[in-house]
Scaffold this active site. Structure first.
Site, short mmCIF file in Angstrom:
data_model
loop_
_atom_site.label_atom_id
_atom_site.label_comp_id
_atom_site.label_asym_id
_atom_site.label_seq_id
_atom_site.Cartn_x
_atom_site.Cartn_y
_atom_site.Cartn_z
N ARG A 10 9.11 -8.91 14.55
CA ARG A 10 7.85 -8.62 13.85
C ARG A 10 6.93 -7.79 14.75
NH1 ARG A 10 3.71 -12.07 13.53
NH2 ARG A 10 5.01 -13.94 13.49
N TYR A 30 -4.46 6.81 -5.27
CA TYR A 30 -3.39 6.02 -5.89
C TYR A 30 -3.96 4.68 -6.38
CZ TYR A 30 0.72 3.01 -6.06
OH TYR A 30 1.67 2.09 -6.45
N ASP A 46 -4.60 10.16 3.76
CA ASP A 46 -3.29 9.81 3.20
C ASP A 46 -2.57 11.14 2.92
OD1 ASP A 46 -1.14 9.27 1.50
OD2 ASP A 46 -2.11 7.49 0.66
N LYS A 91 8.20 8.16 -0.11
CA LYS A 91 8.24 9.42 -0.84
C LYS A 91 9.01 10.48 -0.02
CE LYS A 91 5.96 6.89 -3.56
NZ LYS A 91 4.66 6.42 -3.20
N1 LCS Z 1 -0.41 6.48 -1.07
C1 LCS Z 1 -0.08 7.31 -2.08
C2 LCS Z 1 -0.71 8.66 -2.17
C3 LCS Z 1 0.85 6.89 -3.02
O1 LCS Z 1 1.17 7.74 -4.02
C4 LCS Z 1 1.43 5.60 -2.91
C5 LCS Z 1 2.41 5.09 -3.89
C6 LCS Z 1 1.02 4.78 -1.85
C7 LCS Z 1 0.12 5.26 -0.93
C8 LCS Z 1 1.60 3.40 -1.65
O2 LCS Z 1 2.86 3.50 -1.09
P1 LCS Z 1 4.03 2.41 -1.26
O3 LCS Z 1 3.45 1.11 -0.86
O4 LCS Z 1 4.44 2.42 -2.69
O5 LCS Z 1 5.09 2.89 -0.32
N2 LCS Z 1 2.52 5.88 -5.03
C9 LCS Z 1 3.30 5.67 -6.07
C10 LCS Z 1 3.34 6.52 -7.17
O6 LCS Z 1 2.61 7.49 -7.37
N3 LCS Z 1 4.30 6.11 -7.98
O7 LCS Z 1 4.89 4.96 -7.53
C11 LCS Z 1 4.27 4.58 -6.28
#
Ligand code: LCS
Length: 404
Positions: A62, A115, A186, A211
């Site tokens: 961890r 988001y 971000d 992504k």
């Molecule tokens: N930041 C952005 C700009 C995102 O689009 C997302 C997830 C996150 C943070 C969070 O990331 P995760 O915890 O999912 O790795 N965006 C998503 C979307 O647009 N569609 O599904 C998830």
């Protein structure tokens, strides 16, 4: 090539070599997966020294793990930061930054379009802990300046934003914020080689690695990149102790593999998105196309200066209010259901093209009032261009539009 002689190396060279040395046990070139919870000490004295920090080494996964560490070093090199901490999701990374660096009585300026889950954490959860939050359109630098208060500690935004694709001048925000306010970006929608927020003056970069960085649609993960001091705090408090949202060794291995082709993949995603955006602009029943790389976009100049001329792999669009008797929303549903190549799915940056409806999917947990304030209409559709041949993606849209 080792860490020391990557100084001055190009983007692709860093993405391939940073953080990766042949392994010391057998000379394996690929980073081994250290799938272990704990690490044995040679002696009590050895364990004591590793716990009190007088000796380097791993203790418990961890807190640290060699496979994850290789990923962190590679990501720090890719974003040009002093250090990086990897997390189990983008939300794990974002929450760890906020919970580590903010305290009751602080004020945060947050981009007015982020988001859905980020919106919930910042606008709904932080105020429960006595943190004041002001949503601002960070593309408007005067609005950012006007929102600053004596207790402002952070400006947090996405650029481009999810899903409206607004672009913020990162260097401009840092100029307005000054030295004492952390600027957190971000960078999920425009990873290197597109945009490097730290080089523009940002203090911290976060990503949903899920992504483009992993890029193969098979991992959920996040990273935070910044100064060694900030990252040490975020690792020790936010990631390791508060959230425990660590990145698993196997996931780190997959991401390291994906990062080695990041440059080629991202360029292709961007080129495909531009081709689809141009095509959509020519479709009579499309009311507007939101894609910063288009010549018609108000952000076209920033794409050239801040985004390496590349844009992004994502675009949003809206259908006309009346499409052969159907509302924009109904026509949108019919269009998505008729697509054969692009999948109806959230997430983005996968090899396959993905299409989704923000109001009912990625931003459904944002109240209708806040969605309206953000500008997310019920007719908005978001498209993530995959790595397929652009002609095939466009041909699929053509046959789907023909059904309306
Ligand atoms: N930041 C952005 C700009 C995102 O689009 C997302 C997830 C996150 C943070 C969070 O990331 P995760 O915890 O999912 O790795 N965006 C998503 C979307 O647009 N569609 O599904 C998830």
């Amino acid at each position: 090539m080792n860490e020391t002689n990557l100084e001055g190396a190009g983007f692709m060279t860093r993405a391939i070599h940073a953080g990766q040395e042949p392994d010391q046990a057998f000379g394996a070139l690929a980073v081994p997966i250290y799938q272990t919870s704990t690490f044995c000490f040679d002696s009590v004295e050895d364990g004591m020294a590793k716990f009190d920090g007088t000796k380097d080494g791993y203790v418990y996964s961890r807190g640290g793990n060699p496979t994850r560490r290789a990923l962190e070093l590679k990501m720090a090199a890719i974003e040009g930061g002093e250090d990086c901490v990897a997390a189990g999701s983008g939300m794990g990374a974002i929450s760890s930054v906020l919970l580590t660096l903010l305290a009751a009585g602080d004020h945060v300026i947050v981009g007015d379009c982020v988001y859905g889950c980020t919106n919930v954490v910042i606008r709904d959860v932080l105020p429960k802990f006595g943190i004041e939050v002001t949503p601002v359109d960070t593309a408007d630098l005067d609005a950012v300046a006007a929102a600053i208060r004596p207790n402002t500690k952070m400006v947090y935004f996405e650029t481009p934003t999810n899903p409206l694709m607004k672009v913020t001048d990162i260097a401009g925000v840092k100029r307005v914020a000054g030295e004492n306010i952390r600027v957190v970006v971000d960078n999920t929608f425009a990873p290197p080689p597109v945009q490097r927020p730290l080089a523009c003056g940002a203090d911290i970069v976060v990503h949903s690695v899920t992504k483009y960085l992993n890029g193969h649609g098979d991992v959920i993960a996040g990273v935070v990149v910044g100064t060694a001091d900030d990252i040490a705090q975020i690792r020790n408090i936010g990631v390791t102790k508060v959230s425990g949202a660590i990145c698993a060794p196997f996931d780190a291995f997959l991401i390291i593999r994906g990062l080695q082709t990041l440059g080629m993949r991202v360029e292709r995603h961007c080129a495909n998105a531009l081709a689809v955006a141009r095509y959509l602009e020519s479709v009579p029943c499309v009311k507007r196309v939101l894609y910063p790389g288009l010549e018609s976009s108000p952000y076209h100049e920033l794409v050239k200066t801040q985004m390496n001329g590349l844009g992004t792999g994502i675009l949003s669009f809206e259908l006309a209010d009346n499409v052969n008797g159907l509302s924009g929303f109904e026509a949108g549903k019919k269009l998505l259901n008729a697509l054969r190549l692009s999948h109806i799915a959230v997430s983005l940056g996968d090899p396959a093209s993905l299409i989704q409806h923000p109001a009912s999917m990625t931003h459904h947990n944002v109240s209708p009032e806040v969605r309206a304030e953000m500008g997310i209409t019920d007719g908005l559709i978001r498209f993530s261009a995959g790595l397929e041949d652009a002609e095939d993606i466009i041909a699929d849209f053509k046959q789907a539009f023909a059904t309306l």
